[in-house]
Design a protein around this motif. Structure first.
Motif, PDB file in Angstrom:
ATOM      1  N   SER A 126       0.833  -1.206   0.000  1.00  0.00           N
ATOM      2  CA  SER A 126       0.000   0.000   0.000  1.00  0.00           C
ATOM      3  C   SER A 126       0.862   1.249   0.000  1.00  0.00           C
ATOM      4  O   SER A 126       0.520   2.257  -0.619  1.00  0.00           O
ATOM      5  CB  SER A 126      -0.920   0.013   1.215  1.00  0.00           C
ATOM      6  OG  SER A 126      -1.774  -1.102   1.177  1.00  0.00           O
ATOM      7  N   GLU A 159      -6.881   2.018  -0.030  1.00  0.00           N
ATOM      8  CA  GLU A 159      -7.731   1.465   1.006  1.00  0.00           C
ATOM      9  C   GLU A 159      -9.125   1.958   0.687  1.00  0.00           C
ATOM     10  O   GLU A 159      -9.315   3.130   0.376  1.00  0.00           O
ATOM     11  CB  GLU A 159      -7.328   1.953   2.388  1.00  0.00           C
ATOM     12  CG  GLU A 159      -6.319   1.042   3.030  1.00  0.00           C
ATOM     13  CD  GLU A 159      -5.025   1.765   3.246  1.00  0.00           C
ATOM     14  OE1 GLU A 159      -5.054   3.004   3.181  1.00  0.00           O
ATOM     15  OE2 GLU A 159      -4.000   1.103   3.461  1.00  0.00           O
ATOM     16  N   ASP A 217      -5.723  -1.335  -4.957  1.00  0.00           N
ATOM     17  CA  ASP A 217      -5.229  -2.003  -3.757  1.00  0.00           C
ATOM     18  C   ASP A 217      -6.301  -2.943  -3.211  1.00  0.00           C
ATOM     19  O   ASP A 217      -7.263  -2.496  -2.588  1.00  0.00           O
ATOM     20  CB  ASP A 217      -4.847  -0.963  -2.698  1.00  0.00           C
ATOM     21  CG  ASP A 217      -3.925  -1.550  -1.630  1.00  0.00           C
ATOM     22  OD1 ASP A 217      -3.788  -2.788  -1.579  1.00  0.00           O
ATOM     23  OD2 ASP A 217      -3.350  -0.772  -0.856  1.00  0.00           O
TER      24      ASP A 217
HETATM   25 MG   LIG Z   1      -2.053  -2.707   2.173  1.00  0.00          MG
END
Ligand SMILES: [Mg+2]
Ligand SMILES: Nc1ncnc2c1ncn2[C@@H]1O[C@H](COP(=O)(O)OP(=O)(O)OP(=O)(O)O)[C@@H](O)[C@H]1O
Length: 416
Positions: free
Chosen positions: A76, A104, A181
């Motif tokens: 991330s 996210e 992600d």
């Molecule tokens: Mg992550």
């Protein structure tokens, strides 16, 4: 290779942990606790953590690169650097074109705004004109299947609705690069398939995609090449099948029971952490490892914790090959059993899996979802690695099955 669209040159990101308990800038309590455990701090001493270090790669136009690695590996962080949410501490990157990202779940979305307002907001951030966004609007809403709720504030959306809209926005707006992600962590199987299809389309349209996932089958299915991150560094880059295989086979000590850290759960946006898998135990372990003899049923005991009374819960599992190919899945309701009601507290669940697997190594994914909203309650994609041994329960060596993938049995009846 085609024109490089993303070039990362020795990228590094250092976080300083210190000051306030758990560290300045720790995103979540989970991060703060994790970082504190990994780096116990003496009084007054600031701790540094390289979330990413010395990462170099290029991705060309119309290419899709898979990014895999354990929790905390830096995946991330890499996407956040590329989307300029945070700045690199060292190294350089060059990016040609506009980026749309689905980080996210919810980055770029405002909870108080309606679905419609969020679509326009995201388009504006990408530099699109109102008329341009309006032209894409219907397609986005149709893909996300949120027609009825498009004028409702997104904070009222279920996990699935929210994610569908966020993905639709990222995939349909006119960006040259799509950073995704772990979109598959939430949402039902049908939507996952739709997302994968859309990403494939986006790539064929000449756009560039970076795809982070814990779902190995999605990585090998979609990405010709992948990057494996470990402790912030690139440990392998190459054909996705090889990288996935290396990842799943790395440092497996295979104990007979496995404690599941909170961090191993893929975060569900709503209800995250309400149901949590704590431990997976294999009964009658063979030789003290997470292994079962050939043809012997696989008996698992799960220990899980529920934070509040829950209804309509469906447990499920999936067995994957170490290259990420899903072999089979099962829900506890498959044979007509009802979804369960669970009171707050700690519980156990015994599962017996009919073992039709050939000798070899497999990965178990375990999760639960709500039968009503279809929201994922928890999902641990690599809860355990299981070895099916090449001996029977009596220790008799098994003779091999000509390289077949699964076992079957047959009745043999000889006559004249
Ligand atoms: Mg992550
Ligand atoms: N803002 C921050 N401040 C301090 N540390 C951070 C911050 N963001 C991430 N970290 C730390 O950097 C490391 C890499 O985190 P990152 O979120 O990139 O991992 P990840 O590979 O995406 O993991 P996951 O699979 O759990 O999503 C972790 O140790 C994390 O705790």
């Amino acid at each position: 290779m085609s024109v490089p669209v993303i070039t990362a040159d020795r990228l590094g990101k250092r976080y300083t942990l210190g000051g306030t308990p758990g560290g300045i800038g720790a995103r979540t309590l989970r991060d703060a606790i994790g970082a504190a455990i990994r780096a116990p701090r003496r009084a007054g001493e600031a701790r540094e953590l390289w979330a990413l270090r010395d990462v170099s790669f290029t991705v060309g136009a119309g290419e899709i690169l898979g990014v895999i690695g354990r929790n905390g590996a830096g995946k991330s962080t890499l996407l956040k650097l590329l989307s300029r949410i945070t700045r690199p501490t060292e190294g350089r990157m060059r990016i040609r074109g506009r980026i749309a990202s689905l980080l996210e779940v919810g980055t770029g979305f405002h909870m108080e705004l309606t679905g419609r307002e969020n679509v326009y907001l995201n388009g504006a951030v990408l530099g699109m004109r109102r008329a341009e966004i309006a032209r894409k609007f219907d397609e986005i809403v149709a893909f996300a299947e949120v027609e009825r709720f498009i004028d409702t504030p997104v904070k009222r959306y279920s996990t699935g609705m929210f994610l569908r809209l966020a993905f639709a926005v990222a995939a349909h707006l006119e960006a040259d690069i799509l950073l995704v992600d772990e979109v598959l962590a939430v949402g039902d199987a049908e939507f996952q398939k739709k997302c994968l299809g859309k990403m494939d389309e986006v790539v064929h349209a000449g756009r560039t995609v970076l795809f982070v996932s814990h779902t190995m089958g999605a990585i090998t299915g979609l990405c010709p090449t992948a990057l494996l991150l470990e402790h912030g560094g690139v440990v392998m880059q190459g054909a996705a099948v090889d990288v996935v295989h290396a990842y799943l086979n790395a440092n497996r000590s295979a104990p007979p029971s496995i404690d599941i850290a909170r961090a191993q759960h893929l975060d569900a946006h709503h209800g995250a952490g309400i149901v949590r898998l704590e431990r997976v135990e294999l009964e009658n372990p063979f030789g003290g490892s997470f292994a079962v003899p050939w043809k012997e049923p696989i008996r698992l005991t799960l220990r899980y914790q529920v934070e509040q009374d829950m209804t309509n819960v469906v447990f499920g599992l999936r067995v994957d090959s170490t290259t990420g190919v899903p072999l089979f899945g099962a829900h506890h309701t498959d044979d007509g059993a009802q979804p369960v009601t669970i009171a707050r507290g700690t519980h156990h669940l015994n599962i017996i899996i009919e073992n039709t697997l050939q000798a070899g190594r497999y990965v178990l994914a375990i999760g639960a979802h709500s039968a009503v909203s279809r929201d994922i309650l928890f999902l641990v994609p690599d809860a355990a690695t299981l070895d099916v041994l090449d001996v029977t329960a009596t220790g008799r060596p098994y003779l091999g099955k000509y390289g077949c993938q699964t076992n079957g049995s047959a009745a043999w009846e000889f006559s004249d």
